[in-house]
Structures are given as C-alpha cells and as structure tokens.
Design an enzyme around this catalytic site. Structure first.
Site, PDB file in Angstrom:
ATOM      1  N   CYS A 142       0.810  -1.227   0.000  1.00 43.44           N
ATOM      2  CA  CYS A 142       0.000   0.000   0.000  1.00 43.44           C
ATOM      3  C   CYS A 142       0.842   1.275   0.000  1.00 43.44           C
ATOM      4  O   CYS A 142       0.518   2.239  -0.699  1.00 43.44           O
ATOM      5  CB  CYS A 142      -0.995   0.001   1.156  1.00 43.44           C
ATOM      6  SG  CYS A 142      -0.301  -0.291   2.786  1.00 43.44           S
ATOM      7  N   HIS A 183      -6.224   0.270  -0.906  1.00 40.61           N
ATOM      8  CA  HIS A 183      -6.584  -1.054  -0.401  1.00 40.61           C
ATOM      9  C   HIS A 183      -7.771  -1.677  -1.129  1.00 40.61           C
ATOM     10  O   HIS A 183      -8.743  -2.117  -0.518  1.00 40.61           O
ATOM     11  CB  HIS A 183      -6.854  -0.981   1.100  1.00 40.61           C
ATOM     12  CG  HIS A 183      -5.680  -0.535   1.902  1.00 40.61           C
ATOM     13  ND1 HIS A 183      -5.448   0.792   2.208  1.00 40.61           N
ATOM     14  CD2 HIS A 183      -4.651  -1.233   2.437  1.00 40.61           C
ATOM     15  CE1 HIS A 183      -4.328   0.893   2.910  1.00 40.61           C
ATOM     16  NE2 HIS A 183      -3.824  -0.314   3.057  1.00 40.61           N
ATOM     17  N   ASP A 243      -7.380   5.730  -1.383  1.00 41.71           N
ATOM     18  CA  ASP A 243      -7.101   4.494  -0.656  1.00 41.71           C
ATOM     19  C   ASP A 243      -6.649   3.409  -1.626  1.00 41.71           C
ATOM     20  O   ASP A 243      -7.387   3.061  -2.547  1.00 41.71           O
ATOM     21  CB  ASP A 243      -8.371   4.061   0.078  1.00 41.71           C
ATOM     22  CG  ASP A 243      -8.154   2.884   1.005  1.00 41.71           C
ATOM     23  OD1 ASP A 243      -7.050   2.305   0.995  1.00 41.71           O
ATOM     24  OD2 ASP A 243      -9.096   2.537   1.747  1.00 41.71           O
TER      25      ASP A 243
END
Length: 398
Positions: free
Chosen positions: A77, A281, A279
């Site tokens: 990430c 993820h 994000d």
C-alpha cells in the site's frame, strides 16, 4: 495458499467499497493547491479528484524477481501511495495541474506515457517490481511493508534511471530542507559550460536567486521535493495541525504519504479537520498495454467520493511532497514556507539557506556506472550495493 490470498483480497475490496458522501457545507475544500467551494462546486471537486491517478493493490502480474509474489495485496500500500504522489508530479510536469481527465475520452500521448511508467512489469521504471527490488537496498525484503521515508528513498534512486521525465528528487533529512543543495542539484549548466568557472556562485541567497541570475544557468531540472516528518511520538501533535494543512494549500503541493500503522493512504487535501485521501486497499487485476499500444485507464481513476480521516487519527510518520517545475516555483515555495510554516513556535520542519557544516558534504545523486538499463539494473539485487543505504528513521506506532 492462492485461495487464502484471493479471500483476503476480496475482503479488502468489500471494506473499501463504502465511501461516505460529502456534507452540505459552506466550507472550502483544498485539493493539491486548489480550492473548491463544496456547496456550489461539488461536481467540479469530484472531477478534480477523479483526475488523479489511483494506484491500488494488483494481482496476477509476473512474479517479482522471477520467483516472488504475483500480488502486492497486504504489503504494497505505501508503494502504491508513492506511485500516486510521483504520478501527480509527472502530470504537473507534462500536462499541468489544471489538466482534467474524462472517462472514455482520448487523452494526450504524454498521459499514456506517464501511465505506462507505473504498469506492473519489471521493465516499467516505477512499477511495483522496481520499487520492491530497490527497497532491498533500503533493507526491506520483497513483500515487507514500507514506511514513508523508505518509499521516498526508493523513488529518489529510481528517478536516476528515468531519462524521459528527468526529475531531480530531493529527500530532506533531519527535518531540514537546504536551499543551497537543491539549487546545486536542479541547476542545469548551459551547453558547453562544463567548467567550474561557469557554475553560479554558491553564496547566492534564496531572495536574489529568483531574479538577476538567469545568465548563470539556462535550465532548471524539475524538482520533486519530499519531506519525511515525524509529527509526534505515538500520535500526531495537535500543534502541527495548522501547518500540515497549510501545505495542501500551496500550489506546489503533491499531498502527503501516511496513514495508520501498516495501512498507507495518499492524502490529497482537507475539509475542516478531515484529511481527504485516496485508498490503495482495493485489489484489482493486472492491466497491461493493449494491442494498440495504449493502456485501458478505467481502473486507474477513483470515480467515487474519496474517503476522509480526522487529522488527529493520522500516524505521526508522514512524508510531504511538492513539485517545482521551474526555479521560480521553488523560490515561491520557499517564501510560502517562511510565511506559513516557520512562523510557528514548534516548527514542522526547517528551511535553511546553507548546507549545515556538521553534515557530510552534499553530493547530487547520480546514476551508478552500469551498462544496463534501470530495469535490468535492479533485477539483480546484488548490484544494489552501488547505492548507499539510507537510514529509515520512521518508528510507526503499534
């Protein structure tokens, strides 16, 4: 093992599908140096955000190093966030901050070339393969989670092999940005001016460097400036909040890398005391160049409202990013820092004119003397010995 990984990846996707809508408020939203009035410019705001390149976990790419992982889910990430920050710098460099992206619209060739720099292949200069393998030289095993400072050091070294974008990447140390060192690194001598006598004097100050010195130098190498910081011990110190937010207002802003322990986000702006972030993820399938030589970019832009986080929930280990295409942009940034950051009693970082005398001499980074391309160079981790190991100072809370 594959089934377990697939289950984990699907779980990540489900968790990130929920994106809260923006409130109806008269407050201003700041996104990478631009302001939007939320109440009347919401569609313009979301369009601005969706134009940012969005890099997420991917799966089914070729194994890293030939025998390594074929997905970065669970560990990549921060690398993806570093890619997003760098991609924004390249957008500003080639297309400008005001460039906008529209779904299924033909884009400039520079846009496609930027996107191809980040494809998940070992021959792409800023791929997950390149970043993970360069991380070995920073003491990080392939598949190990990176912190903000490590990613900054990796980008600095990979940029040495990127001739097309030709960026100068400066990563500050000890919370200090040195004007003299940046000027030395970014100035490109006029053609034929290869002697020491043709170099601009080091004694020039920040104030007079912006005017009257163009004769010394014909070009400025575009600057990616990364400032790794620790804004507290186990949590962010509230005294830094205002200065941190001011950085997103600067026209040179590339946002910030950070998040929570082992969960990295790319912060691009703020609304009140909430940080706005992209994000990484979400796990998507590897996308390669098509038969026509272009990349289908539909999965590289976030078309939903991005998430938000209260700034006090941010882990104190972060890295700010700034892009200065021209020398005047850097001089303007220095002025803004003097005005907005250095006015605080407890400063977020320092900006100094001269190289500190107790530091080792500054040597502008240079590409190692190898006969291979950058991609081939770091395909063999033994050759990483040509790079100095940078100390990874961040201590993430657990």
């Amino acid at each position: 093992m594959e089934s377990v990984l697939s289950k984990y990846e699907n779980q990540i996707t489900i968790f990130t599908d929920y994106l809260e809508e923006y409130p109806d408020t008269d407050e201003l939203v700041w996104i990478l140096g631009k302001q939007h009035l939320l109440k009347t410019e919401k569609s313009k705001l979301l369009s601005d955000i969706s134009a940012r390149l969005w890099f997420t976990y991917r799966r089914k790419f070729s194994p890293i190093g030939g025998t390594g992982p074929s997905s970065d889910a669970g560990w990549g990430c921060m690398l993806r966030c570093g890619q997003m920050m760098l991609a924004q710098a390249l957008i500003c460099r080639h297309l400008g901050r005001d460039w906008s992206w529209e779904k299924q619209k033909e884009q400039p060739k520079e846009y496609q070339r930027i996107l191809q720099c980040f494809l998940d292949r070992k021959d792409c200069c800023y791929s997950i393969h390149q970043m993970a393998q360069m991380g070995v030289g920073e003491g990080k095993s392939i598949g190990e989670w990176f912190g903000p400072n490590t990613v900054a050091q990796v980008l600095k070294k990979l940029a040495l092999f990127d001739e097309w974008n030709s960026l100068a990447v400066y990563v500050s140390m000890d919370n200090t940005v040195v004007i003299e060192d940046i000027k030395k690194m970014c100035r490109v001598l006029p053609l034929g001016a290869d002697t020491a006598g043709d170099r601009p004097p080091d004694s020039l100050t920040a104030s007079n460097l912006s005017k009257g010195t163009s004769a010394y130098c014909s070009a400025w190498k575009p600057l990616l400036l990364i400032v790794p910081l620790r804004l507290g011990i186990n949590q962010i110190n509230p005294v830094y909040v205002d200065a941190f937010k001011e950085c997103f207002k600067m026209p040179q802003s590339l946002g910030a890398l950070g998040g929570k322990p082992n969960n990295a986000y790319y912060f691009i702006g703020f609304l009140g005391d909430e940080l706005i972030f992209l994000d990484p993820h979400t796990t998507q399938t590897f996308v390669d160049t098509g038969e026509n030589g272009t990349v289908n970019d539909q999965t590289f832009h976030c078309l939903q409202s991005p998430q938000r986080m209260n700034i006090l929930n941010l882990d104190p280990s972060v890295a700010l990013g700034f892009f200065c295409k021209e020398e005047k942009d850097f001089d303007n940034w220095c002025s803004l820092v003097q005005k907005e950051i250095l006015k605080e009693n407890l400063r977020m970082f320092e900006l100094v004119q001269k190289h500190p005398s107790h530091w080792p001499p500054f040597v502008p980074p240079a590409k190692p003397e190898v006969t291979t391309t950058g991609a081939e160079f770091i395909d063999s981790t033994e050759q990483l010995e040509e790079f100095d190991l940078e100390e990874d100072f961040e201590i993430l809370s657990v």
